[in-house]
Design a protein around this motif. Structure first.
Motif, mmCIF file in Angstrom:
data_model
loop_
_atom_site.group_PDB
_atom_site.id
_atom_site.type_symbol
_atom_site.label_atom_id
_atom_site.label_comp_id
_atom_site.label_asym_id
_atom_site.label_seq_id
_atom_site.Cartn_x
_atom_site.Cartn_y
_atom_site.Cartn_z
ATOM 1 N N PHE A 115 52.255 25.009 9.055
ATOM 2 C CA PHE A 115 53.669 24.707 8.765
ATOM 3 C C PHE A 115 53.889 23.203 8.623
ATOM 4 C CE2 PHE A 115 54.283 28.887 10.974
ATOM 5 C CZ PHE A 115 54.778 29.568 9.874
ATOM 6 N N SER A 122 62.079 30.003 -4.296
ATOM 7 C CA SER A 122 61.156 29.415 -3.325
ATOM 8 C C SER A 122 60.923 27.956 -3.653
ATOM 9 C CB SER A 122 59.804 30.134 -3.374
ATOM 10 O OG SER A 122 59.974 31.488 -3.127
ATOM 11 N N ASP A 136 60.370 30.408 6.604
ATOM 12 C CA ASP A 136 60.038 30.427 5.175
ATOM 13 C C ASP A 136 59.083 31.550 4.793
ATOM 14 O OD1 ASP A 136 61.517 28.079 4.399
ATOM 15 O OD2 ASP A 136 60.053 26.914 5.538
ATOM 16 N N THR A 191 52.730 21.680 5.359
ATOM 17 C CA THR A 191 53.508 22.023 4.161
ATOM 18 C C THR A 191 55.005 21.741 4.359
ATOM 19 O OG1 THR A 191 53.531 24.305 5.010
ATOM 20 C CG2 THR A 191 51.941 23.805 3.272
ATOM 21 N N ASN A 248 56.833 23.900 -1.670
ATOM 22 C CA ASN A 248 56.147 23.910 -0.367
ATOM 23 C C ASN A 248 55.945 25.320 0.174
ATOM 24 O OD1 ASN A 248 55.763 21.177 -0.170
ATOM 25 N ND2 ASN A 248 57.678 20.806 0.949
ATOM 26 N N VAL A 249 56.938 26.186 -0.048
ATOM 27 C CA VAL A 249 56.818 27.546 0.476
ATOM 28 C C VAL A 249 55.708 28.303 -0.260
ATOM 29 C CG1 VAL A 249 57.999 29.776 0.687
ATOM 30 C CG2 VAL A 249 59.158 27.675 1.395
ATOM 31 N N THR A 299 57.131 23.168 6.290
ATOM 32 C CA THR A 299 57.858 24.442 6.261
ATOM 33 C C THR A 299 57.986 24.958 7.701
ATOM 34 O OG1 THR A 299 55.770 25.610 5.956
ATOM 35 C CG2 THR A 299 57.036 25.112 3.961
#
Ligand SMILES: [Mn+2]
Length: 333
Positions: free
Chosen positions: A242, A209, A251, A245, A212-213, A247
């Motif tokens: 999202f 990972s 994710d 981050t 960020n995730v 992402t």
């Protein structure tokens, strides 16, 4: 539909008779989709048969290490036109609804190639020539293994072992989902003997990972809400979450499982806002006989009794949540 399974030995004959095979699976491919496709691809290599894996999305980052993953192509109408016209067999793994291949639906339907479905989801649709389906099996990878076992000339190698291990470890949630059996472990034992390394594969599949995730997971966990007297846990993620981050909904693959680790929770819901306006994705997980596939079907999705999902339209996140919560109520009637 009234499908009937084709004899495995006949499927082997059909594969061996083919010269150009297309192997495909569903949109947003998971470990079972990629691992099952690659196992069939490596099997074709052993037989000296041309095969090409084509899907409509990229291979997830954590599965790109698998041998052969670099050769999987993302579908392109122009680029693959010729391949579709010369192929004599299309093997569809880990899906039973042609709509789940999105843009490839038309070329597959129009192709004169025979179509084989190998899958473990409930309610298969009628679009293929041959079926090998069983929804009591934890992973399509196990069905692929059964198929190989019906070929007396089959020789397991490390590429196939790692692909099937990835398929089975992901679809059993590391060997704890309900359909995990002694037979599952028996297959895994043979895959390990052939060179699949559990420590190495876990590290590559699960411990990749991005920072960020994990930050996004933190937001998802702080957004949790309990409903229906603590039996249902809701995990919403907005487009703002999202964006903050860097992402996307892709994710969140292992997020929803966290909801089921809470005492008393039997149903977990992850709702994510997809970038395209008005689109939401819901992932449902459950314990015991709470049938979340039946809920997903109301909004055009599907899956398994304890794991299902759908993509649907809604005006905003709150109304998407309301829709799902109302539907979930059916499980407690
Ligand atoms: Mn699967």
């Amino acid at each position: 539909m009234n499908y009937s399974n084709t004899l495995q030995t006949d499927l082997i004959k059909i594969i061996k008779k083919s010269q150009n095979i297309i192997i495909t699976s569903h949109t947003n491919p998971d470990g079972d989709a990629i691992g099952s496709m690659l196992a069939v691809h490596h099997y074709c290599n052993l037989l000296g048969i041309n095969s090409q894996c084509i899907i409509v999305d990229n291979v997830p980052k954590n599965l790109q290490f698998l041998n052969g993953a670099e050769k999987i192509e993302v579908y392109n109408k122009q680029r693959h036109k010729q391949l579709f016209s010369k192929s004599d067999l299309i093997v569809l793994v880990d899906l039973n609804d042609i709509a789940r291949v999105r843009d490839m639906e038309v070329p597959i339907k129009e192709s004169k190639a025979y179509k084989i479905v190998i899958d473990h989801h409930i309610n298969p649709k009628d679009f293929a020539d041959y079926y090998f389906v069983n929804n009591n099996i934890a992973a399509t990878g196990e069905l692929i293994w059964q198929l190989f076992m019906s070929d007396p000339d089959f020789k397991l190698n490390r590429n196939i072992a790692e692909a099937l291990y990835a398929a089975i470890v992901t679809d059993t949630g590391n060997f704890h989902y309900p359909r995990t059996t002694a037979k599952t472990h028996n297959i895994i034992s043979q895959l390990i003997e052939a060179g699949a390394d559990p420590t190495e594969l876990y590290e590559k599949i699960y411990n990749q990972s991005s920072f960020n995730v994990i930050k996004l997971l933190g937001i998802a966990l702080s957004n949790l809400k309990l409903l229906y007297n603590g039996r249902v846990c809701l995990m919403p993620l907005s487009s703002v979450d999202f964006r903050n981050t860097h992402t996307s909904f892709r994710d969140t693959e292992f997020f929803v499982e966290r909801t089921l680790s809470i005492e008393g929770v039997s149903v977990g819901i992850l709702i994510t806002e997809v970038l395209e306006k008005g689109q939401f994705k819901v992932s449902l997980r459950s314990k015991e006989d709470y049938n979340v596939a039946s809920i997903a079907q109301f909004i055009g999705g599907g899956g398994h009794i304890n794991a299902a999902g759908a993509t649907f339209q809604s005006s905003d996140l709150n109304s998407a949540i309301e829709t799902i919560i109302r539907l979930i109520g059916k499980l407690f009637e």
